[in-house]
Design a protein around this motif. Structure first.
Motif, short mmCIF file in Angstrom:
data_model
loop_
_atom_site.label_atom_id
_atom_site.label_comp_id
_atom_site.label_asym_id
_atom_site.label_seq_id
_atom_site.Cartn_x
_atom_site.Cartn_y
_atom_site.Cartn_z
N ASP A 93 0.70 -1.36 0.14
CA ASP A 93 0.33 -0.14 -0.39
C ASP A 93 0.38 1.53 0.32
OD1 ASP A 93 1.28 -0.21 2.59
OD2 ASP A 93 -0.84 -0.50 3.04
N LYS A 94 0.28 2.93 0.07
CA LYS A 94 0.63 3.37 0.00
C LYS A 94 1.89 3.71 1.72
CE LYS A 94 0.60 8.85 -0.84
NZ LYS A 94 0.21 9.89 -0.66
N LYS A 95 1.81 3.56 2.50
CA LYS A 95 2.60 3.80 3.69
C LYS A 95 3.69 2.65 3.33
CE LYS A 95 2.38 2.64 8.13
NZ LYS A 95 4.06 1.59 8.68
N LEU A 116 6.07 4.44 1.34
CA LEU A 116 6.57 5.28 1.81
C LEU A 116 7.75 4.66 2.86
CD1 LEU A 116 3.54 7.66 3.40
CD2 LEU A 116 5.43 8.18 1.03
N ASP A 117 7.42 4.10 3.53
CA ASP A 117 9.06 3.21 3.91
C ASP A 117 9.64 2.92 3.46
OD1 ASP A 117 7.35 3.67 6.83
OD2 ASP A 117 6.17 1.65 6.52
N ARG A 161 6.38 10.93 10.65
CA ARG A 161 6.81 9.65 11.61
C ARG A 161 6.73 9.86 12.98
NH1 ARG A 161 8.75 6.41 8.10
NH2 ARG A 161 8.52 4.97 9.66
#
Length: 235
Positions: A51-53, A56-57, A110
């Motif tokens: 997913d988008k998270k 990002l990670d 974060r």
């Protein structure tokens, strides 16, 4: 798809996501935008990052890898304090070159520290430990590491968000030297400070009647102090 093609596809997605976020920010970057820029379909992105998270990670992890590569390639010198200055400058310069990425790595987006940040802290701790071994640290290593890290990140974020505000010119250098003054012992002062201290001791000697030194020792001591007090004009 071969392993090499898998790697290339993943790297294209990460590169596209990083570039888009640098231009449009996190909220302004969608999975569809990333797919278009990377030349892949949405299922491909979800396959690698869920997913988008997750994306990002992965972008943050890639950013830390680039940041740490610069630190790993920086050889130690004989002066750990100068190594600390170089490390500070490199950290700030990285943040200013990659402001959005830095915000993801260290900013309010974060709520927990990324695992890769631990290696950066180990590198800093190694430099501070060398300073301590040289007898130049006025506090425990752990305390100095926390102070230096917090000040470096704070200065970098402030420069990113308020670069054109009054007083920002030279902020990094001023903050760095103020932090060094707070964590280093006074014996590591600049030569100008040393010459001033020598002159002050000479004046104290002139006003002191009783000394726990013989006349010969006192003469040698005064001669050495005299040399130090004139050091700014001879160095």
């Amino acid at each position: 798809m071969s392993d090499g093609q898998h790697t290339q596809a993943r790297e294209r997605i990460l590169a596209a996501a990083s570039e888009l976020m640098a231009k449009a920010g996190i909220e302004g970057t969608s999975i569809r935008d990333v797919c278009t820029a990377a030349g892949v379909t949405p299922p491909t992105v979800y396959h690698y990052f869920q997913d988008k998270k997750g994306l990002l990670d992965a972008v943050v992890a890639d950013g830390f890898e680039r940041y740490l590569a610069e630190k790993r390639n920086r050889a130690n010198s004989d002066d750990p304090v100068e190594d600390l200055r170089r490390g500070w400058n490199g950290h700030v310069e990285f943040g200013l070159r990659h402001p959005t990425l830095y915000g993801l790595m260290y900013g309010g987006a974060r709520t927990t520290q990324h695992p890769a940040a631990a290696e950066g802290e180990r590198i800093l701790r190694h430099i501070v430990s060398r300073i301590s071994q040289a007898g130049l640290l006025r506090m425990p290593v752990d305390d100095a590491v926390q102070i230096i890290h917090a000040a470096t990140v704070g200065a970098t974020l402030l420069l990113i968000t308020s670069a054109h505000s009054p007083g920002m010119d030279g902020l990094s250098d001023r903050t760095r030297e103020a932090v060094l003054a707070s964590v280093l012992v006074a014996a590591h002062a600049e030569i100008e400070d040393l010459s001033v201290a020598a002159r002050n001791v000479l004046m104290l000697l002139a006003r002191t009647r009783e000394m726990p030194l013989s006349q010969g020792e006192l003469a040698i001591f005064r001669e050495l102090l005299g040399r130090l007090s004139d050091s700014t004009s001879t160095m």
